[in-house]
Design a protein around this motif. Structure first.
Motif, PDB file in Angstrom:
ATOM      1  N   ALA A   7       0.836  -1.200   0.000  1.00  0.00           N
ATOM      2  CA  ALA A   7       0.000   0.000   0.000  1.00  0.00           C
ATOM      3  C   ALA A   7       0.870   1.249   0.000  1.00  0.00           C
ATOM      4  N   PRO A   8       0.485   2.282  -0.741  1.00  0.00           N
ATOM      5  CA  PRO A   8       1.268   3.522  -0.761  1.00  0.00           C
ATOM      6  C   PRO A   8       1.294   4.176   0.614  1.00  0.00           C
ATOM      7  N   ILE A   9       2.375   4.875   0.891  1.00  0.00           N
ATOM      8  CA  ILE A   9       2.510   5.595   2.155  1.00  0.00           C
ATOM      9  C   ILE A   9       1.698   6.881   2.082  1.00  0.00           C
ATOM     10  N   ILE A  10       0.941   7.168   3.129  1.00  0.00           N
ATOM     11  CA  ILE A  10       0.155   8.407   3.167  1.00  0.00           C
ATOM     12  C   ILE A  10       1.111   9.572   3.373  1.00  0.00           C
ATOM     13  N   PRO A  11       1.086  10.571   2.476  1.00  0.00           N
ATOM     14  CA  PRO A  11       2.050  11.679   2.566  1.00  0.00           C
ATOM     15  C   PRO A  11       1.706  12.660   3.678  1.00  0.00           C
ATOM     16  N   ASN A  12       2.661  13.526   3.989  1.00  0.00           N
ATOM     17  CA  ASN A  12       2.430  14.568   4.993  1.00  0.00           C
ATOM     18  C   ASN A  12       1.489  15.639   4.452  1.00  0.00           C
TER      19      ASN A  12
END
Length: 595
Positions: free
Chosen positions: A196-201
């Motif tokens: 799963a993609p990392i949730i960005p800041n």
């Protein structure tokens, strides 16, 4: 019937008819009618299973509509298999056999009925079929993914009543011993990358397809268009990560878990909503949800006149930006609010044309041109229609079937239409992207870079524009930046289109990362085993990785797909600033045994 009750759209149409129904009825009227109705009921159930809509039964014929050609073909073949088995169990000769025709074309929707050229063509094609068989239009056969277990046998061109040009027709059947495709076999979790993609800041959002709440299913295109316009508007903002349509539309028609959407797409927020269009009134509901907590941040309902729909879209997107506390940089305010059109009919034509163009099928270009010309007749200042017209002309430029004056004219119009789009809207990112491809074709790398740079500036979160910029950067000598761009495009669109893999493989190749290039091209071929560019790229990458035996097997696939393939002709059309890249590519293909 009033004008606002009529809708034009592109659709896949299925027309089924009973063979020899009169003879069946003469044997036993009551029993024949019952069995014919049972057959239609079975076909209707098959249509429903594969996502279609059975519109109406006309005497001894049935009419249905699908969004995808693959679903229509799967439904038709599934029914024919069941019906043959059902008839074989009967002890008498009252055995209804259906023939089915499938077309792709424009239809007119009124209440719960459809009519128009697409319907007439499906009916004519059905008359070419034998009992228990399915015949499809040529464009339908080309739309169905090659991974599906179907065989399309040409039955030639036919002069059909009511059509000026001959129509190519194909009899379609299931490959021997192959199972029928199951409905919706590709689950969203299987399409997405395993990690799963990392949730960005930065604030991040996925806009789910708005649910069509209208009484008529034909309004689906209207709710989809509103969803796409919101995504496009939000994509112009640099401080907001926006997931592309390709990825969010995998949830269409599903009851989804918002937390799961957030995890799969790598976003903090999800927007969902619904659209109800009735006459000249539109009702839109929208909810902005925190995907981490599943809590509603904001919800609103809008009731407006149809003519206010575009102002309503602006209001909705402005509310999203406000709620997410996204800061608009200098110049982004103007781009965010850049005008489209106030003409609903022009908007509908442009959307239909763009959707058809995005199918990447050469034979649809004339219909695309007709729709876009109509949109521009209605609104000559409509930038998106001009930009789409530029893209349609560039399709002709890239189509090997065109040459000489036709190609030169299309090439000229590509530039003229793109520049007209920018004149109408200086923030039209797609027009800058098309100009980038135009100048790359001329091998004017500086102009190509300037235009894709402008496109990325105008829409920093629009996946397709970012991927096009990666393609140009790679060929213009900036492969490391190109890698950043194509990875960004894939992050914006986790369910990325296949051509993203082509760009990725080409970037890896220039960076001499051969094993990763091989992986990208293999994934591309797995999705479409007959994609010529995928096999060419794989052949080159295998040679450069020192895997010559494998490269020769890949080269055999190139010749299978294009027996007339020529390295010199292919290399002459390659555009790289560094001529050494073209020489290296050609040498690798020769090592693999290509002529």
């Amino acid at each position: 019937m009033e004008k606002d009750q009529l809708t034009r759209k592109l659709a896949v149409i299925l027309h089924a008819d009973v063979v020899g129904s009169t003879a069946l009825v003469q044997q036993d009227e009551a029993l024949a009618h019952q069995r014919i109705q049972d057959a239609f009921q079975s076909l209707s159930e098959s249509i429903d299973r594969y996502g279609g809509t059975a519109r109406e039964i006309r005497g001894d014929a049935l009419l249905a509509e699908f969004d995808r050609a693959s679903d229509a073909v799967s439904s038709a073949l599934a029914f024919q298999v069941d019906n043959i088995e059902r008839n074989s169990a009967l002890s008498d000769e009252i055995r209804p056999s259906l023939r089915i025709g499938i077309s792709l074309g424009e239809v007119i929707v009124a209440d719960h009925t459809i009519a128009g050229a697409g319907v007439a063509l499906a009916q004519r094609l059905e008359q070419l079929a034998e009992g228990g068989k399915v015949v499809v239009q040529g464009s339908v056969s080309e739309t169905v993914p090659t991974r599906l277990p179907f065989v399309f046998d040409s039955i030639g061109e036919h002069a059909l009543k009511g059509f000026d040009q001959p129509v190519r027709a194909f009899a379609v059947s299931l490959k021997p011993e192959a199972p029928l495709p199951e409905p919706d076999t590709v689950a969203s979790a299987e399409i997405l990358e395993s990690k799963a993609p990392i949730i960005p800041n930065e604030p991040s959002i996925a806009v789910l397809p708005f649910t069509n709440m209208s009484d008529d299913r034909e309004q689906e295109y209207f709710s989809d268009g509103i969803t796409e316009d919101i995504i496009t508007a939000l994509s112009k903002i640099s401080g907001l990560l926006v997931i592309a349509r390709n990825s969010t539309f995998i949830y269409k028609g599903q009851a989804v878990d918002i937390r799961q959407v957030g995890r799969e797409q790598g976003v903090r927020y999800v927007l969902e909503g619904s659209v109800r269009k009735a006459g000249n009134r539109v009702r839109i509901t929208a909810q902005l949800i925190d995907a981490e907590t599943n809590q509603h941040i904001w919800a609103e309902r809008y009731d407006r006149e149809l003519g206010d729909i575009f102002a309503l879209q602006d209001e909705l997107t402005h509310k999203i930006v406000s709620e997410l506390d996204v800061h608009l940089l200098d110049g982004e305010q103007a781009r965010f609010w850049s005008s489209g059109t106030d003409n609903v009919e022009a908007w509908e034509c442009m959307r239909l044309g763009r959707e058809l163009l995005d199918s990447y099928r050469a034979e649809v270009v004339p219909e695309v041109m007709r729709l876009l010309k109509k949109a521009l007749d209605l609104d000559p200042g409509y930038a998106s229609a001009w930009s789409c017209m530029a893209g349609a002309n560039f399709h002709i430029v890239e189509d090997a079937r065109y040459s000489g004056e036709a190609r030169e004219e299309a090439f000229r119009l590509t530039r003229e239409c793109a520049e007209k789009a920018i004149e109408c809207d200086p923030a039209c990112a797609s027009a800058y992207a098309t100009l980038g491809l135009y100048y790359l074709n001329l091998k004017d790398f500086d102009q190509a870079l300037a235009n894709v740079g402008k496109a990325a500036e105008m829409a920093p979160n629009y996946a397709s524009t970012i991927a096009i910029s990666a393609l140009v950067l790679n060929k213009a000598g900036h492969s490391k930046l190109a890698m950043d761009r194509i990875r960004r495009a894939m992050r914006l669109c986790p369910v990325y289109p296949m051509w993203f893999l082509l760009v990725l493989g080409q970037v890896y190749r220039v960076l001499r990362r051969h094993d990763e290039a091989i992986e990208a091209f293999r994934e591309m071929i797995a999705r479409d085993p007959d994609h010529l560019e995928g096999h060419i790229g794989l052949t080159d990458a295998l040679v450069e990785a020192g895997r010559t035996d494998e490269a020769k097997r890949s080269a055999a696939d190139v010749l299978r797909l294009n027996p007339a393939f020529s390295i010199d002709e292919y290399a002459s059309n390659l555009a790289f600033r560094d001529p050494e890249e073209i020489t290296r590519f050609a040498d690798a293909l020769r090592t693999a045994g290509l002529p």
